[in-house]
Design an enzyme around this catalytic site. Structure first.
Site, PDB file in Angstrom:
ATOM      1  N   HIS A 186       0.822  -1.210   0.000  1.00 38.53           N
ATOM      2  CA  HIS A 186       0.000   0.000   0.000  1.00 38.53           C
ATOM      3  C   HIS A 186       0.859   1.265   0.000  1.00 38.53           C
ATOM      4  O   HIS A 186       0.575   2.223  -0.704  1.00 38.53           O
ATOM      5  CB  HIS A 186      -0.922   0.012   1.226  1.00 38.53           C
ATOM      6  CG  HIS A 186      -2.180  -0.774   1.019  1.00 38.53           C
ATOM      7  ND1 HIS A 186      -2.903  -1.304   2.057  1.00 38.53           N
ATOM      8  CD2 HIS A 186      -2.855  -1.112  -0.105  1.00 38.53           C
ATOM      9  CE1 HIS A 186      -3.966  -1.927   1.583  1.00 38.53           C
ATOM     10  NE2 HIS A 186      -3.949  -1.836   0.278  1.00 38.53           N
ATOM     11  N   CYS A 486      -1.820  -4.136 -16.785  1.00 34.60           N
ATOM     12  CA  CYS A 486      -2.385  -3.120 -15.897  1.00 34.60           C
ATOM     13  C   CYS A 486      -1.805  -3.214 -14.491  1.00 34.60           C
ATOM     14  O   CYS A 486      -2.234  -2.505 -13.586  1.00 34.60           O
ATOM     15  CB  CYS A 486      -3.907  -3.230 -15.839  1.00 34.60           C
ATOM     16  SG  CYS A 486      -4.514  -4.766 -15.108  1.00 34.60           S
TER      17      CYS A 486
END
Length: 556
Positions: A186, A486
């Site tokens: 994150h 992606c």
């Protein structure tokens, strides 16, 4: 004396400044017993602290917006987890104080996840941060967090929780270095979103003395301790050259000889659209739709609410391509109404398309909402399913799209090695592939994407991962269909050239990375990219692959 340390570069740019360390963690509260008649009051204190911390996380997310908002909302749900709160209540009922009950309950959950080796073990830093915030509120001490400073600095931490990373001020925090984490953690993802140079998984980072001058190269992963004047000048010149190249590079993505490589943006919702437009993205290559579903873990959002959110994004890219990933729930994104309550290993269980096929009404509503949102717009809508394992999965998804009346291209994400190896079979059912390199690396190497100790296996330069990309791209070319990337790999400018050389037809990334990738691609021909890709695949390690590609592209 100048020394060089090496971690994993996760966010481009160079930062030179003095070291400042993250605030220390909350001290362990004392283990004192309370009388039985105080238990109810202590349980009330614990609940109030939990609700206050959850509200603070949501408020921070609202301020940050974009990707950070979704991460922080998920962290707020973690704070309010009913099983954790039930454990806190039980501990208080047998004599613990509120702060001790919270501390011990979170410690037990943390140990359970870590020892079980579950996918959620990758969220230990998030879990620790929630615990620290709740305990700090109960103890009445300042929250752990980013240090106060009037002067810009380089932040050093064991790891950075999303709540801290999301609100970093780039005017003060020149860059950051963490001991733990990985390229898809994150903190790494949010660093890229902020445009802050960052290096993670750097052993011994915490031993750098406060005030030490360091130079952080977020591209190479190098950290220079007490850099010489010559080294500073070299890094600053390279950074200036990079900025000049970025400003000079405009228009669609392409190699120097005109081979087109559309550069698309990864977004998590309407709040991310302005940054994508500003970066001149040619569309959206990954529209994560989870943000709509995380607001309420007990029920799916209405069709009307979904239509409104999807249309905001589709309207922003007239004549552009928007690739929507249907709900990817499970593992670290559990939803009460959709995912199983207990699984021995959620990462290998019912997640992604598997969850949706078990709840066809949720999938049908989302596909119908997408159809209505795109009605009358000139956008090129494409819809893809996460966690496709084989042709059976691909057919089930394509059938569901047709039944919902969706006028769009249907695709499959390649995140599982089986999908790469059988890509040509899957392409009999769908019209395009999109490689999610983060999960593909995780499943290829059995290496949790959030655990710093295995970060080398999460490196997208690993030759085995490049082999799977090549297999997928070759299958798509043979079928006359497209194969994009992606995952976070597309945000690495050098690797973007290699991916192009492997046959990938489009690249999607965080908006901040698009100018870097555009400028780098424009420097090389397709043939050079192909030679760099072949050289990288001929090696045995990620470092060797990176060096081999660099050597080819630099003409060595």
């Amino acid at each position: 004396m100048e020394t060089t340390l090496r971690g994993v570069g996760v966010s481009h740019g160079v930062a030179i400044g003095e070291v400042r360390h993250m605030g220390t963690a909350v001290l362990e509260p004392p283990a004192k017993q309370i009388p039985a008649d105080e238990a109810e009051r202590e349980q009330g204190r614990a609940r109030q602290a939990v609700e206050a911390v959850a509200a603070d996380l949501i408020a921070r997310g609202n301020l940050a917006g974009g990707e950070a908002q979704h991460v922080l909302e998920a962290q707020a749900m973690m704070a309010q987890d009913p099983e954790l709160m039930a454990d806190v209540d039980r501990r208080i009922a047998v004599g613990s104080t509120a702060e001790r009950g919270v501390y011990d309950a979170f410690a037990a959950y943390r140990a359970l996840l870590a020892n079980a080796g579950e996918y959620l073990a990758g969220r230990v830093a998030d879990l620790d941060d929630v615990r620290n915030r709740i305990v700090a509120r109960l103890l009445g001490v300042p929250m752990p967090g980013v240090p106060d400073s009037d002067e810009p600095y380089v932040l050093i931490a064991r790891d950075l929780a999303p709540a801290d990373t999301a609100l970093l001020d780039p005017a003060l925090v020149l860059g950051f270095v963490t001991e733990e984490g990985g390229p898809t953690s994150h903190s790494a993802i949010l660093a890229r979103a902020l445009g802050v140079p960052a290096v993670v998984a750097l052993p011994g980072a915490g031993e750098l003395a406060e005030g030490t001058v360091v130079a952080v190269d977020g591209s190479t992963g190098e950290v220079f301790v007490e850099p010489t004047a010559d080294k500073r000048a070299e890094l600053e010149a390279a950074a200036a050259a990079r900025r000049a190249a970025l400003s000079a590079s405009t228009g669609p993505g392409a190699t120097s000889d005109g081979h087109k490589v559309p550069l698309l943006a990864n977004i998590g919702g309407p709040a991310d659209v302005p940054a994508a437009v500003e970066a001149d993205a040619e569309g959206v290559g990954l529209f994560r739709t989870e943000f709509l579903f995380l607001d309420d873990s007990k029920r799916a959002p209405s069709e009307e609410k979904q239509v409104e959110a999807y249309r905001k994004v589709l309207e922003a890219f007239p004549e552009g391509r928007v690739v929507v990933r249907v709900l990817d729930a499970g593992a670290d994104k559990p939803l009460e109404f959709l995912t199983p309550a207990e699984e021995p290993n959620p990462a290998l269980g019912v997640r992604g398309l598997r969850s949706l096929l078990d709840h066809p009404d949720v999938l049908r509503t989302q596909l119908t909402a997408l159809a209505k949102a795109a009605a009358g717009l000139p956008v090129y809508l494409e819809v893809m399913a996460p966690m496709v394992a084989d042709r059976t999965d691909a057919k089930a998804f394509a059938d569901a799209c047709r039944e919902a009346g969706l006028q769009a291209k249907f695709g499959a994400m390649v995140e599982i090695p089986s999908a790469a190896l059988r890509a040509r079979s899957i392409l009999q059912e769908v019209e395009f592939l999109s490689l999610g390199t983060n999960d593909l690396a995780q499943y290829t190497f059995a290496a949790d994407r959030q655990v710093g100790a295995v970060s080398r296996l999460q490196d997208p330069w690993q030759p085995a991962l490049l082999d799977l990309v090549a297999v997928s791209a070759e299958a798509a070319r043979a079928e006359g269909k497209s194969c994009g990337v992606c995952g976070e790999a597309a945000a690495d400018p050098l690797l973007a050239c290699v991916l192009t050389g492997l046959g990938v037809t489009s690249l999607s990334m965080g908006a901040k990375a698009i100018p870097y990738v555009r400028a780098t691609l424009a420097k090389y021909t397709l043939a050079q990219c192909e030679r760099a890709a072949a050289a990288a695949r001929a090696t045995d390690t990620a470092d060797e692959a990176r060096a081999a590609a660099q050597a080819v592209l630099s003409g060595e």
